[in-house]
Design an enzyme around this catalytic site. Structure first.
Site, PDB file in Angstrom:
ATOM      1  N   VAL A  92       0.699  -1.041  -0.042  1.00 42.39           N
ATOM      2  CA  VAL A  92      -0.048  -0.113   0.008  1.00 42.39           C
ATOM      3  C   VAL A  92       0.874   1.318   0.107  1.00 42.39           C
ATOM      4  CG1 VAL A  92      -1.890  -1.218   1.310  1.00 42.39           C
ATOM      5  CG2 VAL A  92      -0.152   0.162   2.429  1.00 42.39           C
ATOM      6  N   LYS A 150      12.475   2.090   6.669  1.00 42.65           N
ATOM      7  CA  LYS A 150      12.736   0.933   7.538  1.00 42.65           C
ATOM      8  C   LYS A 150      12.933  -0.221   6.824  1.00 42.65           C
ATOM      9  CE  LYS A 150       8.511  -0.863   8.330  1.00 42.65           C
ATOM     10  NZ  LYS A 150       7.524  -1.760   8.984  1.00 42.65           N
ATOM     11  N   LYS A 153       9.426  -8.555   0.300  1.00 43.32           N
ATOM     12  CA  LYS A 153       8.849  -7.296   0.563  1.00 43.32           C
ATOM     13  C   LYS A 153       9.957  -6.233   1.070  1.00 43.32           C
ATOM     14  CE  LYS A 153       6.516  -4.191   2.470  1.00 43.32           C
ATOM     15  NZ  LYS A 153       5.609  -3.017   1.667  1.00 43.32           N
ATOM     16  N   CYS A 206       8.243   3.084   4.964  1.00 40.94           N
ATOM     17  CA  CYS A 206       8.487   1.742   4.261  1.00 40.94           C
ATOM     18  C   CYS A 206       9.919   1.845   3.962  1.00 40.94           C
ATOM     19  CB  CYS A 206       7.635   1.694   3.035  1.00 40.94           C
ATOM     20  SG  CYS A 206       5.903   2.094   3.254  1.00 40.94           S
TER      21      CYS A 206
HETATM   22  N1  SAJ Z   1      12.234   9.565  -2.943  1.00 39.86           N
HETATM   23  C1  SAJ Z   1      13.059  10.373  -3.562  1.00 39.86           C
HETATM   24  N2  SAJ Z   1      13.408   9.770  -4.784  1.00 39.86           N
HETATM   25  C2  SAJ Z   1      12.655   8.974  -5.429  1.00 39.86           C
HETATM   26  C3  SAJ Z   1      11.637   8.580  -4.818  1.00 39.86           C
HETATM   27  C4  SAJ Z   1      11.229   8.702  -3.872  1.00 39.86           C
HETATM   28  O1  SAJ Z   1      13.855  10.979  -2.914  1.00 39.86           O
HETATM   29  O2  SAJ Z   1      13.242   8.770  -6.749  1.00 39.86           O
HETATM   30  C5  SAJ Z   1      11.789  10.046  -1.627  1.00 39.86           C
HETATM   31  C6  SAJ Z   1      10.341  10.655  -1.427  1.00 39.86           C
HETATM   32  O3  SAJ Z   1      10.526  11.941  -1.460  1.00 39.86           O
HETATM   33  C7  SAJ Z   1      10.063  10.320  -0.048  1.00 39.86           C
HETATM   34  C8  SAJ Z   1      10.624   8.846   0.028  1.00 39.86           C
HETATM   35  O4  SAJ Z   1      11.608   8.705  -0.855  1.00 39.86           O
HETATM   36  O5  SAJ Z   1      10.636  11.036   0.868  1.00 39.86           O
HETATM   37  C9  SAJ Z   1       9.898   7.778  -0.317  1.00 39.86           C
HETATM   38  O6  SAJ Z   1       9.024   7.852  -1.229  1.00 39.86           O
HETATM   39  P1  SAJ Z   1       8.112   6.659  -2.108  1.00 39.86           P
HETATM   40  O7  SAJ Z   1       7.705   7.140  -3.563  1.00 39.86           O
HETATM   41  O8  SAJ Z   1       8.942   5.245  -2.269  1.00 39.86           O
HETATM   42  O9  SAJ Z   1       6.885   6.467  -1.129  1.00 39.86           O
HETATM   43  P2  SAJ Z   1       6.467   5.431  -0.106  1.00 39.86           P
HETATM   44  O10 SAJ Z   1       7.552   5.745   1.083  1.00 39.86           O
HETATM   45  O11 SAJ Z   1       5.132   5.711   0.198  1.00 39.86           O
HETATM   46  O12 SAJ Z   1       6.835   4.075  -0.676  1.00 39.86           O
HETATM   47  C10 SAJ Z   1       5.993   3.171  -0.914  1.00 39.86           C
HETATM   48  C11 SAJ Z   1       6.289   1.880  -1.168  1.00 39.86           C
HETATM   49  N3  SAJ Z   1       5.268   0.846  -1.005  1.00 39.86           N
HETATM   50  C12 SAJ Z   1       5.109  -0.098  -0.066  1.00 39.86           C
HETATM   51  O13 SAJ Z   1       6.131  -0.195   0.701  1.00 39.86           O
HETATM   52  C13 SAJ Z   1       4.087  -0.980  -0.046  1.00 39.86           C
HETATM   53  C14 SAJ Z   1       7.267   1.660  -2.099  1.00 39.86           C
HETATM   54  O14 SAJ Z   1       7.806   0.259  -2.156  1.00 39.86           O
HETATM   55  C15 SAJ Z   1       6.722   2.090  -3.528  1.00 39.86           C
HETATM   56  O15 SAJ Z   1       7.613   2.039  -4.585  1.00 39.86           O
HETATM   57  C16 SAJ Z   1       6.084   3.521  -3.405  1.00 39.86           C
HETATM   58  O16 SAJ Z   1       5.208   3.484  -2.136  1.00 39.86           O
HETATM   59  C17 SAJ Z   1       5.271   3.773  -4.723  1.00 39.86           C
HETATM   60  O17 SAJ Z   1       5.849   4.758  -5.279  1.00 39.86           O
HETATM   61  O18 SAJ Z   1       4.557   3.134  -4.778  1.00 39.86           O
END
Ligand code: SAJ
Length: 441
Positions: free
Chosen positions: A170, A278, A221, A275
């Site tokens: 999610v 951690k 995961k 996510c």
């Molecule tokens: N971020 C960067 N550069 C990137 C991508 C993200 O700096 O290229 C930063 C974002 O600003 C944020 C953090 O990383 O601070 C996390 O961003 P995210 O897009 O990964 O969002 P999350 O943390 O909600 O990640 C979730 C994760 N989903 C689950 O654990 C089920 C991740 O596996 C997914 O890839 C992501 O959502 C998604 O984009 O769907």
């Protein structure tokens, strides 16, 4: 109850389901199963959450399309009920575990909630019941923690109860969508358990349900999120290289990604959320007992965690160019959530930056259009600030009147942590601009 009888009950939607932990994952999971006709019992320890849910009100902040309506509907139809009383689990045929599994300041998993749920559930488990761990856990946790605790009351795995691991994918803002549209790894203790889990999840998942064992499920995961963290860290390190030698990482990234099989991620002000920050540590913890030195995964965490301090370095440099000492400055931080267009501030890079600046005596003003305590008029908040720092690429920032912002600032300093204002790089605009991954030649 045999697994054959359980599968019949699932097919007839007569299986009594339970979800332990009604948070970001447990609540939408419980609502989805209730919405397709199962009777679902929600076990939650927070009384205020229980009351909200039983009133048909979602306790989850932020925009979650469809969840509030679905919850209201299934609660008023009597298909979902929340309680803190574990004894109600005696009649449950399937128990899904969605409790928190955080890591502490030493990056060690804290399994208190997981252990408590197992210890409370074990003596009440109905004969032949299926337990599925959906929480993200370190590889090896099913064998080392879950099985022993569930057997602690004398019941035997695959005789008195069945067990599986089915991690979720999610994302805040897309809870219901992701649960239904993303594939899931179905790790079961036996092939028949996997078959039963697939039958259960087919009720709510339209995507692939990939049958396997639970070690594989635990690894997939944690690896998929460690993978993303390493990719982001690589992009951040390339950004630092570009700043050092006078490049533009955004141009470099665009051209690198034109090469086949490249997908360089976005550098930025850091990595937040619950996510990506951690799960690499959960993966690393899984090999603690083995003689295996991990270098890349911890290093990626270190690179990403260092980015808020890098923003502080860029800020100090820009303020110096404006003739202002950072310790005497008043600084506007734009964005406090960890992700664009979200109100979720868990592990946000902005927290690290704000804490660092405040320790140095900097007068910090925070704005965030989505975080209730930091909403307000950005232009007003910019009044008498010496600099603006963009930490989150919230959509409302992209339509900001930059001339108005400049007129409110004491000096035209902007630090761009997410490449939101690349147009300000041109010196003709009289902005003192610093950006991650960019240094004017
Ligand atoms: N971020 C960067 N550069 C990137 C991508 C993200 O700096 O290229 C930063 C974002 O600003 C944020 C953090 O990383 O601070 C996390 O961003 P995210 O897009 O990964 O969002 P999350 O943390 O909600 O990640 C979730 C994760 N989903 C689950 O654990 C089920 C991740 O596996 C997914 O890839 C992501 O959502 C998604 O984009 O769907």
């Amino acid at each position: 109850m045999t697994l054959t009888e359980l599968r019949k009950k699932i097919e007839d939607k007569e299986a009594q389901l339970a979800v332990i932990g009604l948070g970001y994952v447990g609540l939408p999971v419980a609502a989805l199963f209730a919405n397709c006709g199962f009777d679902v019992l929600g076990i939650e320890i927070r009384q205020e959450k229980i009351e909200k849910i039983n009133a048909g009100i979602s306790p989850i902040e932020g925009e979650e399309p469809g969840l509030a309506d679905m919850l209201s509907r299934v609660v008023s139809a009597g298909k979902l009920h929340a309680t803190s009383d574990y004894r109600a689990l005696r009649n449950c045929d399937v128990v899904l575990i969605d409790v928190e599994t955080p890591v502490d300041e030493n990056n060690i998993p804290r399994y208190e909630a997981l252990r408590a749920s197992m210890i409370n559930l074990a003596p009440l488990l109905k004969k032949g019941a299926l337990v599925v761990i959906e929480s993200t856990i370190a590889p090896g946790t099913m064998d080392a923690v879950v099985v022993p605790l569930l057997e602690s009351s004398g019941k035997k795995l695959n005789q008195d109860f069945y067990l599986g691991n089915c991690p979720e994918r999610v994302m805040p803002g897309k809870l219901l969508t992701n649960l239904q549209s993303l594939s899931r790894v179905v790790g079961g203790g036996t092939p028949e358990t996997v078959q039963t889990m697939v039958l259960l999840y087919r009720n709510i998942v339209q995507a692939d349900l990939d049958p396997t064992d639970w070690i594989t499920a635990e690894l997939v995961k944690t690896v998929e999120n460690a993978y993303r963290d390493v990719q982001i860290a690589f992009a951040n390190e390339v950004a630092l290289i570009c700043e050092a030698i006078g490049g533009d990482v955004w141009k470099v990234r665009e051209l690198v990604n034109k090469s086949p099989y490249r997908q360089m991620h976005l550098p930025g002000a850091g990595v937040g959320g619950h996510c990506i920050t951690k799960d690499p540590w959960l993966l690393a913890y899984g090999v603690e007992e083995y003689d295996l030195l991990l270098r890349m995964i911890p290093a990626a965490r270190s690179v990403n965690d260092s980015m808020p301090l890098h923003i502080a370095r860029l800020l100090r440099s820009a303020l110096a160019e404006a003739g202002c000492l950072i310790d005497d400055a008043r600084v506007l931080i734009m964005g406090y959530a960890y992700l664009e267009n979200s109100d979720d501030t868990r592990n946000s890079p902005s927290i690290a930056l704000v804490n660092y600046l405040k320790q140095r005596g900097v007068d910090v003003v925070v704005h965030d259009p989505y975080v209730p305590m930091y909403q307000g008029d950005l232009i007003e908040l910019a009044k008498d600030c010496d600099a603006a720092v963009v930490m989150v690429a919230h959509t409302p920032y992209k339509s900001l009147d930059l001339d108005e912002l400049k007129s409110m600032l004491r000096s035209p300093v902007i630090v761009d942590g997410r490449n939101v204002f690349p147009e300000l790089r041109k010196s003709t605009d009289q902005w003192i601009y610093r950006g991650v991954g960019f240094r004017a030649k």
